[in-house]
Design an enzyme around this catalytic site. Structure first.
Site, PDB file in Angstrom:
ATOM      1  N   LYS A 175     -38.130   1.817 -47.555  1.00 41.37           N
ATOM      2  CA  LYS A 175     -37.191   0.928 -46.880  1.00 41.37           C
ATOM      3  C   LYS A 175     -37.565   0.827 -45.410  1.00 41.37           C
ATOM      4  O   LYS A 175     -37.944   1.834 -44.786  1.00 41.37           O
ATOM      5  CB  LYS A 175     -35.768   1.458 -47.056  1.00 41.37           C
ATOM      6  CG  LYS A 175     -34.664   0.546 -46.533  1.00 41.37           C
ATOM      7  CD  LYS A 175     -33.293   1.140 -46.847  1.00 41.37           C
ATOM      8  CE  LYS A 175     -32.151   0.270 -46.351  1.00 41.37           C
ATOM      9  NZ  LYS A 175     -30.826   0.853 -46.672  1.00 41.37           N
ATOM     10  N   SER A 188     -27.776  -2.109 -49.027  1.00 39.07           N
ATOM     11  CA  SER A 188     -28.791  -2.786 -48.230  1.00 39.07           C
ATOM     12  C   SER A 188     -30.223  -2.412 -48.618  1.00 39.07           C
ATOM     13  O   SER A 188     -31.179  -2.972 -48.075  1.00 39.07           O
ATOM     14  CB  SER A 188     -28.581  -2.437 -46.746  1.00 39.07           C
ATOM     15  OG  SER A 188     -28.764  -1.038 -46.525  1.00 39.07           O
ATOM     16  N   SER A 212     -25.368   1.784 -50.454  1.00 38.18           N
ATOM     17  CA  SER A 212     -26.661   1.099 -50.396  1.00 38.18           C
ATOM     18  C   SER A 212     -27.753   1.696 -51.261  1.00 38.18           C
ATOM     19  O   SER A 212     -28.854   1.148 -51.320  1.00 38.18           O
ATOM     20  CB  SER A 212     -27.151   1.016 -48.950  1.00 38.18           C
ATOM     21  OG  SER A 212     -26.421   0.041 -48.245  1.00 38.18           O
TER      22      SER A 212
END
Length: 548
Positions: A149, A227, A251
Site C-alpha cells: 500500500k 482504503s 480498511s
C-alpha cells in the site's frame, strides 16, 4: 498432559486497559511516552526501522509454513497461495523469477482495467527474483511477489499516500514492516492505489475513482472496499501472491470482505507503524490481505515484532505460533478446533432471507458443526449505540489533523477531496477530545468485561469497535450474492488473540471452498472501455460520509 492455551487466555485484561489509556495519553503529548508492559516477553530480536537492521525469522521455515499445491493450481503459478508457491520453490519446481514473470504478465494484461497499482517495479522485481535464486532459502516468503500500500515508506521509491501533499516524496528507507517482508525473502512488485491519505476507497486526490473490484471489473460503481483498495484488488485479481494494507476504520477487513480475501487486522502494537504515513496515532494498524488463513499467518509472522522506533510495539507478549494455529487440526480424519472456542453471536446476526443473511446462517451452521466450537448468544454492552456512534467515533479526527496542521494552515488544496474531515479534526475542541478518550476507555472496559464474559471470539457485523479499541479481527469469505459479488464475515478476538482467530478461520476454510474461488479475467476490450468510460467521481460530501 498439559494443554497449551491460545495467547488470548494469558493476557491480563486490566493491563491491556491500562496500556490503552496510556496510548490515548501518548496521542496528546507525542510518541515518546513509555507504555505499560502487558507481560514479560522477550523481543523477537533486533527489529527496527530508520536504518536499524531487521532479521530473518526462522519461524517462516518450519514445516507448517508449506502446503503441497493443489493439482489444479500447479499449471498457473498465479493461482497458488503463498504456502503452495513456497512448497514448489523450496522443492526446486518453481523459481522466484518464473513466479514474478507470471504475475508481471497478468499486470501487463489486466491492470489497465483493475488499476490496482500506481507504480509497478517490474525491473526491480525481476532483479530481486534472480538474486533470491542465488541466496540461501529464507522460508515461506522466499521469492514471493507482494503488493505494498502506498502509505508504507519504500526506500528510493515514491510513497505518495495518494495525496498531493506527498506526490514528490521518496523515502530514504523502508517502513519496518516492508523491511521485514523483504529480509524474509518477499519481493516488492509495486505500490498500490489507496484512498487519499487512507480515507475512502481508492480515488485520485480529487475524487476520481481509480481501482475497481476484481469481481466486477467493468463496473466502477461496485464497492471494492477501502482504503487498502489497490492491495485487495491486486491479490484478488492474481497480480501478486499477497499484500499489505492499513486499517483505521475498516480498511483491511472491508476490502477483504468485498473481494473474497482473508484480511487480518492485528492487535495494536503487533506490527510497527514506523515508516507509515499516519492517519490516527491510536487506531492505525498495519496488516496483511491474503488468500487464506495460512497466508495471513505467514505474512503477520514476518511483519510482527518489537521495534525500537515504535513504542506501541514494546512490552507485548511474544508472538504465538501463528503458522501452527492456521494449520487445520485433525483427530484421525475428523477436523476439530485447536482450542475449544465459544463463538459469540450478536443479536440479529443472520436474520432475514437476503443472500447475505442466508450466507451468514450457513456460515454459523458450518462453524457449529466443527468439534470444539460452541455458538453462544451474546448481548451488546451497556450504552453500545452511544459509545460506538459517530459522536464519540469522531474523536479520532484531531489525531489525523494534528501532524498535518502546517499544511492545514497554508494550503487546503493539498488535501484534495478529503479535506472536510481534516478540518473537522482541526476544529474539534479539547473538551470533546478528552471526553471521547474517556468514553473509549469505558467502551474497552465493557467490551472486555461484558461482551467477552461468555465467549472467546465475537461474530462481528462490522469493524466497529474493534479497530477503535485496537483489538484483533479477521475478515474472510463466506459466500456470494446472486450477482457474483463476494459476501464476507468478520471475527473479533481478545487482545493478542490472533492465533485463536486464525485457527477458527483455518478450520472453517478446511470445510468450505469460498476462499479458493477466483474472479474471472476482465473481458477483452475492458481496458479500452474503461478508458473511454464516463469518469466516476466521489464528491466531497460522499467522501465525508465514507471516510474512516
Amino acid at each position: 498432559m498439559t494443554t497449551i492455551q491460545p495467547q488470548d487466555r494469558t493476557v491480563d485484561r486490566r493491563a491491556f486497559l491500562a496500556r490503552t489509556a496510556a496510548l490515548a495519553a501518548a496521542a496528546t503529548v507525542g510518541s515518546t511516552i513509555a507504555l505499560p508492559s502487558i507481560a514479560l516477553a522477550a523481543p523477537d530480536g533486533g527489529t527496527a526501522s530508520g536504518g536499524n537492521p531487521v532479521k530473518w525469522n526462522p519461524a517462516l521455515d518450519k514445516p507448517s509454513a508449506y502446503t503441497k499445491p493443489r493439482p489444479e493450481a500447479v499449471a498457473d503459478p498465479t493461482e497458488l497461495t503463498i504456502s503452495e508457491a513456497a512448497w514448489l520453490i523450496r522443492a526446486g519446481k518453481l523459481t522466484p523469477e518464473q513466479l514474478v514473470e507470471a504475475y508481471l504478465a497478468r499486470i501487463e494484461a489486466y491492470d489497465g482495467t483493475y488499476k490496482a497499482f500506481n507504480l509497478v517495479l517490474a525491473d526491480a522485481a525481476i532483479k530481486a527474483a534472480r538474486a533470491a535464486a542465488r541466496k540461501p532459502h529464507r522460508g515461506a516468503l522466499h521469492g514471493i511477489p507482494l503488493a505494498i500500500k502506498d502509505n508504507y515508506w519504500t526506500e528510493g521509491v515514491p510513497t505518495t499516500a495518494n495525496s498531493y501533499l506527498f506526490q514528490d516524496f521518496v523515502p530514504p528507507y523502508d517502513a519496518t514492516a516492508v523491511a521485514k517482508l523483504k529480509v524474509n525473502g518477499g519481493i516488492v512488485m509495486g505500490k498500490t492505489q489507496m484512498g487519499p491519505l487512507a480515507t475512502t476507497r481508492a480515488t485520485t486526490p480529487s475524487g476520481v475513482v481509480t481501482t475497481v473490484n476484481a469481481w466486477t471489473p467493468t463496473n466502477p460503481g461496485t464497492d471494492p472496499g477501502g482504503s487498502s483498495t489497490g492491495t485487495a484488488t491486486s491479490v484478488a485479481g492474481r497480480l501478486v501472491s499477497s499484500g499489505i494494507g492499513t486499517q483505521t476504520g475498516g480498511s483491511i477487513t472491508a476490502p477483504s470482505n468485498a473481494q473474497n480475501l482473508t484480511g487480518l487486522k492485528p492487535t495494536m502494537g503487533r506490527v510497527s507503524l514506523s515508516g507509515i504515513i499516519p492517519l490516527s496515532y491510536t487506531r492505525d494498524h498495519p496488516g496483511p490481505l491474503a488468500r487464506d488463513a495460512k497466508d495471513a499467518a505467514i505474512m503477520l509472522t514476518a511483519m510482527a515484532g518489537e521495534d525500537p522506533a515504535d513504542p506501541r510495539t514494546q512490552g507485548l507478549p511474544a508472538l504465538p505460533n501463528l503458522l501452527n494455529a492456521a494449520t487445520p487440526l485433525y483427530d484421525g480424519s475428523t477436523l476439530k478446533l485447536r482450542w475449544p472456542t465459544r463463538i459469540g453471536v450478536l443479536p440479529g446476526y443472520g436474520s432475514g432471507s437476503s443472500a447475505t443473511a442466508l450466507a451468514q446462517q450457513a456460515y454459523l451452521a458450518k462453524l457449529a458443526a466443527i468439534p470444539g466450537a460452541t455458538l453462544v448468544d451474546v448481548t451488546l454492552p451497556d450504552e453500545w449505540d452511544l459509545l460506538t456512534g459517530n459522536n464519540f467515533n469522531n474523536v479520532r479526527l484531531p489525531e489525523r489533523s494534528e501532524p498535518f496542521m502546517p499544511y492545514l494552515r497554508t494550503d487546503l488544496r493539498g488535501f484534495g477531496v478529503s479535506v472536510t474531515s481534516w478540518l473537522q479534526g482541526a476544529l474539534m475542541g479539547g473538551n470533546e477530545f478528552i471526553t471521547g478518550q474517556r468514553a473509549k476507555l469505558l467502551l474497552m472496559e465493557r467490551v472486555l468485561d461484558q461482551l467477552f464474559e461468555t465467549c472467546d471470539v465475537v461474530v462481528q457485523t462490522g469493524p466497529v469497535p474493534f479497530d477503535i479499541l485496537g483489538l484483533p479481527e479477521i475478515a474472510f469469505p463466506i459466500g456470494f450474492t446472486a450477482a457474483g459479488v463476494p459476501i464476507g464475515a468478520i471475527l473479533g478476538g481478545l487482545p493478542y488473540g490472533e492465533d485463536r482467530l486464525l485457527s477458527l478461520v483455518a478450520a472453517y476454510q478446511a470445510v468450505t471452498d469460498w476462499h479458493w474461488r477466483r474472479p474471472p479475467n476482465p473481458p477483452a476490450g475492458a481496458t479500452a472501455a474503461r478508458t473511454a468510460a464516463v469518469t466516476h467521481r466521489l464528491t466531497a460530501e460522499e467522501v465525508a460520509t465514507l471516510t474512516q
